[in-house]
Design a protein around this motif. Sequence first.
Motif, PDB file in Angstrom:
ATOM      1  N   SER A  73      17.691  12.438 -12.298  1.00  9.84           N
ATOM      2  CA  SER A  73      17.952  11.028 -12.533  1.00  9.84           C
ATOM      3  C   SER A  73      19.410  10.731 -12.261  1.00  9.84           C
ATOM      4  O   SER A  73      20.256  11.621 -12.303  1.00  9.84           O
ATOM      5  N   LYS A 111       9.357  10.140 -13.774  1.00  8.37           N
ATOM      6  CA  LYS A 111       9.222   8.695 -13.962  1.00  8.37           C
ATOM      7  C   LYS A 111       8.223   8.389 -15.068  1.00  8.37           C
ATOM      8  O   LYS A 111       7.146   8.969 -15.131  1.00  8.37           O
ATOM      9  N   GLU A 131      17.297  20.619  -8.475  1.00  6.18           N
ATOM     10  CA  GLU A 131      16.722  19.358  -8.060  1.00  6.18           C
ATOM     11  C   GLU A 131      17.304  18.203  -8.868  1.00  6.18           C
ATOM     12  O   GLU A 131      17.635  18.350 -10.043  1.00  6.18           O
ATOM     13  N   ARG A 146      20.998  11.749  -4.015  1.00  7.25           N
ATOM     14  CA  ARG A 146      19.995  12.741  -4.344  1.00  7.25           C
ATOM     15  C   ARG A 146      20.484  14.159  -4.074  1.00  7.25           C
ATOM     16  O   ARG A 146      19.994  15.111  -4.689  1.00  7.25           O
ATOM     17  N   TYR A 151      17.817   5.664 -11.198  1.00  4.71           N
ATOM     18  CA  TYR A 151      16.932   6.339 -10.257  1.00  4.71           C
ATOM     19  C   TYR A 151      16.310   7.538 -10.952  1.00  4.71           C
ATOM     20  O   TYR A 151      16.956   8.198 -11.768  1.00  4.71           O
ATOM     21  N   TYR A 152      15.060   7.826 -10.608  1.00  2.00           N
ATOM     22  CA  TYR A 152      14.343   8.926 -11.226  1.00  2.00           C
ATOM     23  C   TYR A 152      13.542   9.692 -10.184  1.00  2.00           C
ATOM     24  O   TYR A 152      12.974   9.107  -9.256  1.00  2.00           O
ATOM     25  N   ALA A 153      13.497  10.992 -10.365  1.00  2.00           N
ATOM     26  CA  ALA A 153      12.576  11.796  -9.586  1.00  2.00           C
ATOM     27  C   ALA A 153      11.146  11.423  -9.952  1.00  2.00           C
ATOM     28  O   ALA A 153      10.851  11.067 -11.096  1.00  2.00           O
ATOM     29  N   ASP A 154      10.255  11.501  -8.976  1.00  2.81           N
ATOM     30  CA  ASP A 154       8.863  11.148  -9.230  1.00  2.81           C
ATOM     31  C   ASP A 154       8.265  11.950 -10.381  1.00  2.81           C
ATOM     32  O   ASP A 154       7.433  11.436 -11.137  1.00  2.81           O
ATOM     33  N   SER A 155       8.695  13.178 -10.526  1.00  2.61           N
ATOM     34  CA  SER A 155       8.122  14.056 -11.527  1.00  2.61           C
ATOM     35  C   SER A 155       8.445  13.642 -12.962  1.00  2.61           C
ATOM     36  O   SER A 155       7.772  14.091 -13.894  1.00  2.61           O
TER      37      SER A 155
END
Length: 122
Positions: free
Chosen positions: A49, A65, A46, A104, A59-63
């Motif tokens: 960032s 941030k 996955e 992504r 950019y960051y994955a929600d998990s």
Amino acid sequence: QVQVVESGGGLVQAGGSLRLSCTASGLTFDDYAMGWFRQAQGKEREGVSCISWSGGSTYYADSVKGRFTISRDNAKNTLYLQMNSLKPEDTAMYYCAAAIGCERIWAEYNYWGQGTQVTVSS
């Protein structure tokens, strides 16, 4: 030859911090966006960032941030991931990768490192 090498992984307790580093050679470093991916045991890779070639966009994955910070030093051909407030679910092999632009999808990245293991204990 393009070579990408990660370092800085290790074993930490939940709530602790690590800083991962990635050095790249054999390419014009500031022509590339740089990203971090991770793959936990038994799970798919996955995106974590990504940072644009200039460092102007991140950019960051929600998990992650609010806990992780990506940065780069183009003069040193080095990418960083500051990881704070680590959780056991952050345990994974972390990979550094280079792409023309931040994406992504891992398949869009051209060059990859060998990975560095991050293990977070509770």
